[in-house]
Design an enzyme around this catalytic site. Structure first.
Site, PDB file in Angstrom:
ATOM      1  N   GLY A  71       0.831  -1.212   0.000  1.00 57.20           N
ATOM      2  CA  GLY A  71       0.000   0.000   0.000  1.00 57.20           C
ATOM      3  C   GLY A  71       0.861   1.256   0.000  1.00 57.20           C
ATOM      4  O   GLY A  71       0.516   2.258  -0.644  1.00 57.20           O
ATOM      5  N   ASP A  72       1.969   1.211   0.719  1.00 56.73           N
ATOM      6  CA  ASP A  72       2.874   2.375   0.761  1.00 56.73           C
ATOM      7  C   ASP A  72       3.500   2.610  -0.612  1.00 56.73           C
ATOM      8  O   ASP A  72       3.653   3.750  -1.060  1.00 56.73           O
ATOM      9  CB  ASP A  72       3.976   2.142   1.799  1.00 56.73           C
ATOM     10  CG  ASP A  72       3.411   1.904   3.190  1.00 56.73           C
ATOM     11  OD1 ASP A  72       2.371   2.517   3.517  1.00 56.73           O
ATOM     12  OD2 ASP A  72       3.988   1.107   3.947  1.00 56.73           O
TER      13      ASP A  72
HETATM   14  O1  RIB Z   1       2.639  -0.406   5.811  1.00 60.28           O
HETATM   15  C1  RIB Z   1       3.611  -1.277   6.336  1.00 60.28           C
HETATM   16  C2  RIB Z   1       4.227  -0.704   7.561  1.00 60.28           C
HETATM   17  O2  RIB Z   1       3.248  -0.618   8.572  1.00 60.28           O
HETATM   18  C3  RIB Z   1       5.332  -1.520   8.155  1.00 60.28           C
HETATM   19  O3  RIB Z   1       6.592  -1.224   7.620  1.00 60.28           O
HETATM   20  C4  RIB Z   1       5.217  -1.258   9.655  1.00 60.28           C
HETATM   21  O4  RIB Z   1       6.276  -0.539  10.176  1.00 60.28           O
HETATM   22  C5  RIB Z   1       3.892  -0.509   9.815  1.00 60.28           C
HETATM   23  O5  RIB Z   1       4.087   0.817  10.027  1.00 60.28           O
END
Ligand code: RIB
Length: 299
Positions: free
Chosen positions: A243-244
């Site tokens: 998602g990031d």
């Molecule tokens: O979106 C994934 C992240 O969510 C992980 O890297 C963990 O640190 C949490 O923040």
């Protein structure tokens, strides 16, 4: 055009398990790997890997200096990453045989952010720049409001969903990223089209991006056509940071001035490559890798 990401920095402890631990159960993990993560750090990594000039503002504890070095290794500007006396934020991540995850967060230094720190971080940014934030730090609403006053455009990834979200001036956002859980939390309904209808009606100046896992993603804006993209089918190794990665690459598309359907496709491609790899920040592909994947899949 620059992006200032005021975001979290976490040490991720990733445990491979057969299934997520149940209440009252004690479970052996198959393996443990420590790595760099945090939704903030991962999204800065994704932006930088996508070719965007990215500045990260955030806080670590004394043992978290390597997170700053990791960001710098991706080409992220780290002058606004500071050390405080609190333990570095961390996440305990269980990853099961299907690559799905379950995350327990400890905010630590991420929760020491102050409005003064946010104001200092924003001082060097103005019209033409973007602010990106997530909900793993504090003072997020303040950051959005100040950024808007300074003429920046603003994007928020609403993860994780909690009560603080409801207190934020979400109507000031240019871009709001939610998954099904965050979308349902904010909209009070679970059906994706209804989530989009409720949130775009409530925030008419904001483009809503709703990610739907295996069902792809959509982008919607009040009074405009909603566009969708399907998810790419790939062998799932670890969904952490997918998602990031999606968020960072979508924003790259927006900065290029591309139409929402192109931004969705690029973001979906980058997210798909990320789930084929282990880890959080380490799973983010480069722009070239995401573009090659898109070309190969003929989209
Ligand atoms: O979106 C994934 C992240 O969510 C992980 O890297 C963990 O640190 C949490 O923040």
């Amino acid at each position: 055009m620059r992006v200032l990401n005021i975001g979290s920095l976490n040490i991720d402890y990733v445990y491979r398990v057969d299934h997520f631990v149940r209440p009252g159960e004690t479970l052996h993990a198959g393996s443990l790997r420590a790595g760099c993560g945090g939704k903030g750090l991962n999204q800065s990594a994704a932006l930088a890997r996508a070719g965007v000039e990215t500045w990260h503002a955030g806080l670590t504890g004394p043992e978290g200096g390597f997170l700053r070095e990791k960001l710098a290794s991706f080409g992220v500007r780290t002058e606004l990453v500071r050390e405080v006396g609190e333990t570095t934020g961390h996440a305990i991540i269980q990853v099961d045989g299907a690559g799905q995850n379950s995350i327990l967060l400890y905010g630590g230094a991420n929760r020491c952010m102050t409005e003064a720190f946010v104001d200092e971080a924003l001082a060097g940014f103005g019209p033409g720049d973007w602010l990106l934030a997530q909900n793993e730090t504090v003072c997020v609403g303040h950051a959005v409001a100040r950024a808007k006053e300074r003429g920046l455009r603003t994007a928020l990834n609403a993860a994780p969903a909690d009560g603080a979200l409801r207190e934020m001036p979400l109507e000031l956002l240019d871009l709001l990223f939610v998954n099904e859980v965050e979308g349902a939390f904010l909209a009070g309904t679970e059906e994706p089209e209804e989530i989009a209808a409720v949130l775009t009606e409530r925030y008419p100046e904001t483009t809503l991006v709703l990610t739907l896992g295996e069902d792809g993603a959509l982008a919607a804006r009040h009074g405009r056509e909603t566009v969708r993209t399907a998810a790419f089918r790939v062998p799932t190794v670890d969904t952490t940071a997918a998602g990031d990665t999606f968020t960072g690459f979508f924003l790259r598309g927006v900065l290029d001035g591309r139409p929402p359907e192109d931004c969705l496709r690029l973001a979906a491609a980058a997210g798909a490559v990320a789930v084929t790899r282990r880890g959080a920040a380490d799973s983010v592909p480069s722009y070239e890798e995401a573009a090659a994947f898109l070309a190969e899949r003929g989209r």
